[in-house]
Design an enzyme around this catalytic site. Structure first.
Site, PDB file in Angstrom:
ATOM      1  N   ASP A  32      43.962   0.510  65.933  1.00  0.00           N
ATOM      2  CA  ASP A  32      44.550  -0.463  65.501  1.00  0.00           C
ATOM      3  C   ASP A  32      46.016  -0.645  65.819  1.00  0.00           C
ATOM      4  OD1 ASP A  32      43.765  -2.768  62.682  1.00  0.00           O
ATOM      5  OD2 ASP A  32      45.786  -2.509  63.537  1.00  0.00           O
ATOM      6  N   THR A 124      32.896 -12.835  64.244  1.00  0.00           N
ATOM      7  CA  THR A 124      32.314 -13.987  64.305  1.00  0.00           C
ATOM      8  C   THR A 124      33.305 -14.979  65.077  1.00  0.00           C
ATOM      9  OG1 THR A 124      31.592 -13.685  62.142  1.00  0.00           O
ATOM     10  CG2 THR A 124      31.826 -16.133  62.735  1.00  0.00           C
ATOM     11  N   LEU A 153      27.326  -8.133  57.275  1.00  0.00           N
ATOM     12  CA  LEU A 153      27.625  -7.448  56.038  1.00  0.00           C
ATOM     13  C   LEU A 153      28.361  -8.459  54.855  1.00  0.00           C
ATOM     14  CD1 LEU A 153      30.752  -6.711  55.761  1.00  0.00           C
ATOM     15  CD2 LEU A 153      30.197  -4.810  57.036  1.00  0.00           C
ATOM     16  N   GLU A 155      30.674  -8.426  51.549  1.00  0.00           N
ATOM     17  CA  GLU A 155      31.814  -7.673  50.741  1.00  0.00           C
ATOM     18  C   GLU A 155      31.045  -7.222  49.499  1.00  0.00           C
ATOM     19  OE1 GLU A 155      35.603  -9.322  50.630  1.00  0.00           O
ATOM     20  OE2 GLU A 155      35.447  -9.899  52.576  1.00  0.00           O
ATOM     21  N   ARG A 254      22.558 -19.825  43.120  1.00  0.00           N
ATOM     22  CA  ARG A 254      23.346 -19.494  41.838  1.00  0.00           C
ATOM     23  C   ARG A 254      24.244 -20.640  41.849  1.00  0.00           C
ATOM     24  NH1 ARG A 254      24.210 -14.596  43.346  1.00  0.00           N
ATOM     25  NH2 ARG A 254      26.629 -14.926  43.181  1.00  0.00           N
ATOM     26  N   GLY A 256      27.512 -22.781  40.449  1.00  0.00           N
ATOM     27  CA  GLY A 256      28.750 -22.407  39.851  1.00  0.00           C
ATOM     28  C   GLY A 256      29.890 -23.050  40.494  1.00  0.00           C
ATOM     29  N   GLY A 260      33.634 -18.934  48.507  1.00  0.00           N
ATOM     30  CA  GLY A 260      35.073 -18.672  48.902  1.00  0.00           C
ATOM     31  C   GLY A 260      35.212 -17.638  49.679  1.00  0.00           C
ATOM     32  N   CYS A 263      35.025 -15.603  54.747  1.00  0.00           N
ATOM     33  CA  CYS A 263      33.912 -15.796  55.738  1.00  0.00           C
ATOM     34  C   CYS A 263      33.307 -17.219  55.729  1.00  0.00           C
ATOM     35  CB  CYS A 263      32.873 -14.841  56.084  1.00  0.00           C
ATOM     36  SG  CYS A 263      33.686 -13.249  56.105  1.00  0.00           S
ATOM     37  N   LYS A 266      35.921 -20.673  56.248  1.00  0.00           N
ATOM     38  CA  LYS A 266      36.246 -20.754  57.612  1.00  0.00           C
ATOM     39  C   LYS A 266      35.299 -20.936  58.687  1.00  0.00           C
ATOM     40  CE  LYS A 266      36.790 -16.255  59.397  1.00  0.00           C
ATOM     41  NZ  LYS A 266      35.703 -16.018  60.263  1.00  0.00           N
TER      42      LYS A 266
HETATM   43  C1  UGA Z   1      29.081 -13.775  54.033  1.00  0.00           C
HETATM   44  C2  UGA Z   1      27.707 -13.595  54.249  1.00  0.00           C
HETATM   45  O1  UGA Z   1      26.930 -13.424  53.267  1.00  0.00           O
HETATM   46  C3  UGA Z   1      27.569 -12.157  55.178  1.00  0.00           C
HETATM   47  O2  UGA Z   1      26.117 -12.070  55.379  1.00  0.00           O
HETATM   48  C4  UGA Z   1      28.544 -12.398  56.253  1.00  0.00           C
HETATM   49  O3  UGA Z   1      28.368 -11.117  56.994  1.00  0.00           O
HETATM   50  C5  UGA Z   1      29.931 -12.460  55.807  1.00  0.00           C
HETATM   51  O4  UGA Z   1      30.060 -13.645  55.128  1.00  0.00           O
HETATM   52  C6  UGA Z   1      30.950 -12.425  57.051  1.00  0.00           C
HETATM   53  O5  UGA Z   1      30.683 -13.480  57.855  1.00  0.00           O
HETATM   54  O6  UGA Z   1      31.487 -11.720  57.373  1.00  0.00           O
HETATM   55  P1  UGA Z   1      30.758 -12.605  51.822  1.00  0.00           P
HETATM   56  O7  UGA Z   1      31.848 -13.418  52.369  1.00  0.00           O
HETATM   57  O8  UGA Z   1      30.901 -11.114  51.608  1.00  0.00           O
HETATM   58  O9  UGA Z   1      29.335 -12.376  52.922  1.00  0.00           O
HETATM   59  O10 UGA Z   1      30.215 -13.135  50.714  1.00  0.00           O
HETATM   60  P2  UGA Z   1      28.793 -13.566  49.833  1.00  0.00           P
HETATM   61  O11 UGA Z   1      28.344 -12.510  49.135  1.00  0.00           O
HETATM   62  O12 UGA Z   1      27.890 -14.152  51.081  1.00  0.00           O
HETATM   63  O13 UGA Z   1      29.310 -14.647  48.984  1.00  0.00           O
HETATM   64  C7  UGA Z   1      30.269 -15.915  49.257  1.00  0.00           C
HETATM   65  C8  UGA Z   1      30.386 -16.788  48.236  1.00  0.00           C
HETATM   66  O14 UGA Z   1      29.296 -17.661  47.869  1.00  0.00           O
HETATM   67  C9  UGA Z   1      31.063 -16.059  47.214  1.00  0.00           C
HETATM   68  O15 UGA Z   1      32.165 -16.634  46.638  1.00  0.00           O
HETATM   69  C10 UGA Z   1      30.046 -16.151  45.905  1.00  0.00           C
HETATM   70  O16 UGA Z   1      30.509 -16.142  44.674  1.00  0.00           O
HETATM   71  C11 UGA Z   1      29.454 -17.352  46.461  1.00  0.00           C
HETATM   72  N1  UGA Z   1      27.981 -17.543  46.095  1.00  0.00           N
HETATM   73  C12 UGA Z   1      26.856 -16.980  46.615  1.00  0.00           C
HETATM   74  C13 UGA Z   1      27.487 -18.741  44.984  1.00  0.00           C
HETATM   75  O17 UGA Z   1      28.359 -19.261  44.659  1.00  0.00           O
HETATM   76  N2  UGA Z   1      26.259 -18.765  44.740  1.00  0.00           N
HETATM   77  C14 UGA Z   1      25.253 -18.076  45.411  1.00  0.00           C
HETATM   78  O18 UGA Z   1      24.190 -18.060  44.876  1.00  0.00           O
HETATM   79  C15 UGA Z   1      25.693 -16.790  46.105  1.00  0.00           C
END
Ligand code: UGA
Length: 435
Positions: A32, A124, A153, A155, A254, A256, A260, A263, A266
């Site tokens: 890096d 991405t 993946l 977070e 889910r 709510g 955010g 990933c 954007k």
């Molecule tokens: C997301 C994707 O799930 C990954 O597969 C992908 O690799 C990643 O983006 C990326 O592009 O790098 P991540 O941003 O870590 O992963 O978060 P998620 O677990 O997908 O959750 C995203 C948001 O959706 C969170 O704010 C979560 O609270 C919300 N969420 C998720 C809901 O409001 N309801 C749900 O049922 C699920």
């Protein structure tokens, strides 16, 4: 087979990927341009919260399988495979992706490569990027090739998602590139992980489409929450009933405060912008609505808070949660911080508590107050807002919180608390999409 692997960019994805590649038995060099970050990593400090990652990184540093450098020359000399893990943020003032970090990394590496090497994109990117970068690599570094291997993946589960992925996608134009990728991932593949070998454009699109689908599913159930609010139906029960249909499923359903993070928001904007550039003007316009539904939930929560208090001016509001989701200290595009700032903007005095994200939240939103515990944040509060569903908040005993607050009122922005328990302890409990 041990492969000499370079990981370019040590952000979230890069640190996780580097540690996991070492875990698979490869020799790994992380590179890096940020000297301070490289120094921290050399000392075994991971500058973010991700369960299991620190311990794994320290073990591989100690065993000499994992090293870090700021030198592209060292990286070029060392690596057989060079993973591109730099960020592709939203471009200022536009919806499209900023590719300047990826392009800079490819140019810096290609200028140093002298022999055979495989550059592998993981970040991405807009569809079409891999083909363009492949031309750059092949032109500036004869003997080198490029492949695309998108990352899925999440977070908070990054280590498991990397070591035990649902699937592997390899976009490649040569047998040699595919063989090398199979060698890198031989252990997960041996454990039964499905592999999809395809062309560049498909590999890039799998990632964009997956995130668009997940965002759409979340916004679908949140649109149902709006209908529930208009009819007296209960979106939590609706989602539960829908999810038992195996074709629909409970995951990403889910309701709510919505999505955010760095990933999904954007990525859906960049995907729609790319479709426009490709002349598919109407095809992904629905993603604009997915985005709009998502942002409306945040405004609805602020209105619910105001209704509950009879106006927010002069009120004391406790906010539980700052990260964009639990098990992460990431506050990028966090719905919780967005709501906290908006509530404060309407004249309330807001105090935020989060189990892991306070330091990042302070940097991101220095105008808010912060407390060291849920109890301290709730002291004297007229209203408690539950905005990120950390397990710790589900374990709060409402009866124990009652004596410290000014008013026993809670709005559950994540539909993760038990309404019966809070109401039994004399609290007013309100939630998104529920009567
Ligand atoms: C997301 C994707 O799930 C990954 O597969 C992908 O690799 C990643 O983006 C990326 O592009 O790098 P991540 O941003 O870590 O992963 O978060 P998620 O677990 O997908 O959750 C995203 C948001 O959706 C969170 O704010 C979560 O609270 C919300 N969420 C998720 C809901 O409001 N309801 C749900 O049922 C699920």
């Amino acid at each position: 087979m041990t492969v000499r692997i370079v990981v370019i960019g040590v952000g979230y994805l890069g640190i996780t990927h580097a540690a996991c590649m070492a875990e698979l038995g490869h020799e790994v060099l992380g590179v890096d341009v940020d000297e301070a970050k490289i120094e921290q990593l050399r000392e075994g400090t991971v500058p973010l919260y991700e369960p299991g990652l620190s311990r794994m990184l320290r073990r591989h540093l100690a065993e000499g399988r994992l090293r870090f450098t700021t030198s592209y020359a060292d990286a070029a000399e060392f690596g057989d495979v060079h993973f591109l893990c730099v960020g592709t943020p939203q471009r200022d003032g536009s919806d499209s992706a900023d590719l300047s970090f990826v392009e800079a990394a490819v140019h810096a590496l290609a200028a140093e490569l002298t022999g055979p090497a495989l550059v592998v994109g993981k970040c991405t990117v807009p569809v079409g990027t891999a083909a363009r970068l492949a031309r750059t690599v092949r032109r500036s570094a004869p003997g080198a090739d490029l492949a695309w291997n998108p990352e899925f993946l999440r977070e908070g589960r990054a280590v498991d998602d990397t070591l035990k992925p649902d699937r592997l996608v390899f976009g490649a134009e040569s047998r040699a590139a595919l063989d090398l990728l199979h060698a890198v991932y031989s252990l997960p593949i041996a454990a039964g992980t499905p592999v999809i070998s395809t062309n560049f454009a498909t590999a890039e699109l799998v990632k964009a489409a997956a995130n668009a689908f997940l965002a759409t599913k979340v916004s679908f159930i949140n649109a149902m929450a709006e209908i529930c609010e208009a009819t007296g139906a209960d979106v939590v029960e609706l989602a539960r009933a829908l999810g038992y249909d195996g074709r629909i499923g409970h995951r990403y359903l889910r309701p709510g405060l919505g999505f955010g993070g760095g990933c999904l928001p954007k990525d859906i904007r960049a995907f729609r912008a790319r479709a426009q550039e490709l002349g598919a003007h109407r095809t992904l316009e629905f993603l604009r609505e997915v985005d709009a539904i998502n942002l409306r939930r945040r405004h609805r929560l602020v209105r619910l808070a105001a209704e509950q208090c009879g106006g927010l001016g002069g009120r004391r509001v406790a906010v539980l949660g700052a990260s964009f989701k639990p098990e992460s200290d990431d506050v990028r595009d966090s719905p919780a911080l967005y709501v906290a700032a908006a509530v404060q903007g309407e004249g309330a005095q807001v105090t935020v508590y989060d189990p892991k994200a306070i330091a990042n939240a302070r940097r991101h939103s220095p105008g808010l107050r912060y407390a060291g515990s849920a109890r301290a944040a709730a002291a004297g509060a007229d209203l408690v807002l539950h905005l990120t569903e950390w397990k710790e908040f589900q374990e709060i005993d409402p009866a124990e919180l009652s004596p410290v607050v000014g008013m026993r009122a809670i709005v559950d922005g994540r539909n993760a608390l038990d309404p019966l328990r809070w109401r039994a302890a004399g609290w007013t409990y309100r939630a998104l999409g529920r009567p």
